[in-house]
Scaffold this active site. Structure first.
Site, PDB file in Angstrom:
ATOM      1  N   LYS A 104     -10.124  -7.927   7.037  1.00  0.00           N
ATOM      2  CA  LYS A 104      -9.257  -7.596   8.170  1.00  0.00           C
ATOM      3  C   LYS A 104      -9.904  -8.234   9.384  1.00  0.00           C
ATOM      4  O   LYS A 104     -11.030  -7.861   9.754  1.00  0.00           O
ATOM      5  CB  LYS A 104      -9.169  -6.081   8.368  1.00  0.00           C
ATOM      6  CG  LYS A 104      -8.406  -5.342   7.264  1.00  0.00           C
ATOM      7  CD  LYS A 104      -8.466  -3.844   7.454  1.00  0.00           C
ATOM      8  CE  LYS A 104      -7.677  -3.124   6.354  1.00  0.00           C
ATOM      9  NZ  LYS A 104      -7.944  -1.653   6.363  1.00  0.00           N
TER      10      LYS A 104
ATOM     11  N   ASP B 248      -7.178   2.833  -3.199  1.00  0.00           N
ATOM     12  CA  ASP B 248      -7.947   2.838  -1.945  1.00  0.00           C
ATOM     13  C   ASP B 248      -8.222   4.272  -1.535  1.00  0.00           C
ATOM     14  O   ASP B 248      -7.298   5.052  -1.291  1.00  0.00           O
ATOM     15  CB  ASP B 248      -7.147   2.115  -0.846  1.00  0.00           C
ATOM     16  CG  ASP B 248      -7.927   1.971   0.463  1.00  0.00           C
ATOM     17  OD1 ASP B 248      -9.088   2.413   0.530  1.00  0.00           O
ATOM     18  OD2 ASP B 248      -7.357   1.393   1.409  1.00  0.00           O
TER      19      ASP B 248
ATOM     20  N   ASP C 263     -13.871  -2.152   2.370  1.00  0.00           N
ATOM     21  CA  ASP C 263     -12.989  -2.371   3.523  1.00  0.00           C
ATOM     22  C   ASP C 263     -13.758  -1.927   4.778  1.00  0.00           C
ATOM     23  O   ASP C 263     -14.397  -2.749   5.445  1.00  0.00           O
ATOM     24  CB  ASP C 263     -11.685  -1.572   3.303  1.00  0.00           C
ATOM     25  CG  ASP C 263     -10.758  -1.549   4.493  1.00  0.00           C
ATOM     26  OD1 ASP C 263     -11.091  -2.142   5.529  1.00  0.00           O
ATOM     27  OD2 ASP C 263      -9.669  -0.910   4.423  1.00  0.00           O
TER      28      ASP C 263
ATOM     29  N   LYS D  26      -0.910  -0.939  -4.480  1.00  0.00           N
ATOM     30  CA  LYS D  26      -2.151  -0.224  -4.132  1.00  0.00           C
ATOM     31  C   LYS D  26      -1.793   1.230  -3.868  1.00  0.00           C
ATOM     32  O   LYS D  26      -0.948   1.514  -3.022  1.00  0.00           O
ATOM     33  CB  LYS D  26      -2.790  -0.858  -2.899  1.00  0.00           C
ATOM     34  CG  LYS D  26      -3.865  -0.033  -2.222  1.00  0.00           C
ATOM     35  CD  LYS D  26      -4.644  -0.879  -1.219  1.00  0.00           C
ATOM     36  CE  LYS D  26      -4.733  -0.211   0.134  1.00  0.00           C
ATOM     37  NZ  LYS D  26      -5.521  -1.017   1.094  1.00  0.00           N
TER      38      LYS D  26
ATOM     39  N   SER E 166       0.857  -1.184   0.000  1.00  0.00           N
ATOM     40  CA  SER E 166       0.000   0.000   0.000  1.00  0.00           C
ATOM     41  C   SER E 166       0.891   1.231   0.000  1.00  0.00           C
ATOM     42  O   SER E 166       1.727   1.395   0.880  1.00  0.00           O
ATOM     43  CB  SER E 166      -0.895  -0.037   1.251  1.00  0.00           C
ATOM     44  OG  SER E 166      -1.717   1.096   1.326  1.00  0.00           O
TER      45      SER E 166
ATOM     46  N   GLY F 107      -4.383  -4.846   5.666  1.00  0.00           N
ATOM     47  CA  GLY F 107      -3.345  -4.647   6.671  1.00  0.00           C
ATOM     48  C   GLY F 107      -3.601  -3.377   7.444  1.00  0.00           C
ATOM     49  O   GLY F 107      -4.240  -2.446   6.940  1.00  0.00           O
TER      50      GLY F 107
ATOM     51  N   GLU G 255     -11.169   0.594  -3.847  1.00  0.00           N
ATOM     52  CA  GLU G 255     -11.497   0.224  -2.463  1.00  0.00           C
ATOM     53  C   GLU G 255     -12.144   1.388  -1.713  1.00  0.00           C
ATOM     54  O   GLU G 255     -11.610   2.497  -1.723  1.00  0.00           O
ATOM     55  CB  GLU G 255     -10.193  -0.213  -1.774  1.00  0.00           C
ATOM     56  CG  GLU G 255     -10.336  -0.661  -0.331  1.00  0.00           C
ATOM     57  CD  GLU G 255      -9.000  -1.124   0.252  1.00  0.00           C
ATOM     58  OE1 GLU G 255      -8.022  -1.304  -0.510  1.00  0.00           O
ATOM     59  OE2 GLU G 255      -8.920  -1.296   1.483  1.00  0.00           O
TER      60      GLU G 255
ATOM     61  N   LYS H  47      -2.920   4.837  -2.503  1.00  0.00           N
ATOM     62  CA  LYS H  47      -3.902   5.574  -1.718  1.00  0.00           C
ATOM     63  C   LYS H  47      -4.319   6.788  -2.548  1.00  0.00           C
ATOM     64  O   LYS H  47      -3.453   7.456  -3.146  1.00  0.00           O
ATOM     65  CB  LYS H  47      -3.274   6.022  -0.404  1.00  0.00           C
ATOM     66  CG  LYS H  47      -3.022   4.874   0.565  1.00  0.00           C
ATOM     67  CD  LYS H  47      -4.339   4.241   1.013  1.00  0.00           C
ATOM     68  CE  LYS H  47      -4.155   3.368   2.225  1.00  0.00           C
ATOM     69  NZ  LYS H  47      -5.445   2.824   2.708  1.00  0.00           N
TER      70      LYS H  47
END
Ligand code: NPQ
Ligand code: MG
Length: 368
Positions: A263, A189, A239, A161, A135, A291, A214, A163
């Protein structure tokens, strides 16, 4: 097995580099560890709650409070303690899933160690290594981002990934695609940074062939996600919204998402995560393991979960050095883009005593 008491320990780990998301910038991971002491064995749990309630309503001081006042006393009252009993004994407490998950993991670890059984096998894992994704935080400039992504790819990460947030979305994605090509496994995400009014803008991501988008919208907004999903070609993954196995099945059922980030802390523990896995795998819904900047203790349990057969996409299960120069355990390292699933009893790892002491900021013993 009977609980003797629980240690609540706060540890502060400096991050190798600040981690910026749409909800804030993290410089250090201030984490709550739970050590369950029983008449048979001891076990470790890690609470995924952050120091401040920005990602979710839970936060570390709040988790410690509900643990000492409600969750530990209720669990200590159980005469024949076993992993399922933690969820049953604490079901009267509404919410506080991350706190419950941490205690359940500590008890589960103690119980598995007393039986000399690894967590991965007990959960139903079918692999001995898992593919690693990473990430990548929001950066000050696109060139800086491209350097960071290049370094992660050099290290062997198999999926990137990014952000994103309003003002940092189409341009960084376009630049990463341009530089690293269409074969790169790439996803984004938003941590709930958008509204349905951004649907047209987010449709601009469709041309980049992303694995998924996400959590674009609020945690509570399943109906909004379903509406957004209808307007996008990019698959929506949830998520923050996924607080239980039922929430996952419902979200998929109404078309709010096609993919689920799992998660264990967010859904109340590894037992609920296993139930979520079984339900979603049965529906053919792709899963991946999220994570929360875990130390080696929480990371070990994540890697065990990610080894279940329904986890068909690479997770945010990165190596220790993605986040920490010095982890609490022997470091998790990448090998051909994979992390090895721990094979020892319980979570299969322990803190290095001197490092744990050095990084501890407070310790509290909660007697049974
Ligand atoms: C996510 N994790 O998938 C989270 C967000 C996140 C690896 O992107 C402290 C505690 C800082 C929890 C920063 C990743 C955090 C945190 C980000 C969770 O949405
Ligand atoms: Mg996320």
């Amino acid at each position: 097995m009977k609980l003797t008491g629980v240690e609540l320990r706060r540890v502060a780990l400096p991050l190798v580099t600040p981690f910026r998301t749409s909800f804030g910038v993290e410089q250090d991971r201030d984490v709550l560890l739970v050590r369950a002491v029983t008449d048979h064995a001891e076990g470790w749990g890690e609470c995924v709650a952050a120091a401040e309630p920005r990602y979710s309503s839970e936060y570390a001081d709040g988790a410690a409070d509900v643990l000492r006042r409600f969750l530990v006393p209720a669990t200590a009252a159980v005469a024949e303690l076993h992993p399922e009993a933690v969820g049953q004994a604490t079901a009267f407490v509404k919410g506080h899933r991350m706190a419950k998950a941490a205690l359940e993991l500590a008890v589960l670890d103690a119980w598995l160690r007393s039986r000399d059984e690894p967590l991965a096998g007990w959960l139903g894992a079918t692999r001995d290594r898992v593919p690693a994704g990473v990430s990548v935080g929001i950066m000050d400039s696109v060139p800086e981002l491209l350097d960071a992504v290049a370094a992660y790819l050099d290290q062997g990460y198999l999926r990137i990934k990014l952000k994103v947030e309003p003002g940092w979305d189409l341009a960084p994605v376009a630049a990463v695609r341009e530089r690293f090509g269409d074969d790169l496994l790439l996803q984004v995400d938003a941590n709930a940074a958008y509204t349905l009014a951004d649907a047209g803008h987010l449709a601009g991501l469709d041309r980049f062939g992303l694995l998924l988008l996400e959590q674009p919208l609020d945690e509570d907004d399943l109906v909004g996600h379903a509406e957004l999903a209808r307007r996008l070609a990019t698959p929506v993954c949830l998520d923050e919204s996924i607080t239980s196995a039922k929430a996952a099945v419902d979200a998929v059922g109404i078309g709010a998402c096609r993919i689920v980030n799992v998660k264990a802390g967010r859904v109340g523990g590894y037992l609920e995560a296993k139930r979520l896995h079984d339900a979603c795998a049965g529906l053919g819904v792709p899963l991946w393991c999220g994570g929360m900047l875990e130390t080696g203790l929480g990371r070990a349990a994540n890697v065990a979960l990610a080894a279940l057969p329904g986890f068909t996409l690479p997770g945010d299960t990165s190596a220790s050095d993605r986040y920490y120069r010095q982890d609490l355990t022997a470091p998790f390292v990448l090998s051909e883009g994979h992390l090895a699933v721990p094979s020892g009893p319980g979570i299969g790892v322990e803190p290095v005593a001197e490092i744990l002491e050095e990084l501890t900021t407070s310790v509290e013993w909660v007697p049974a």
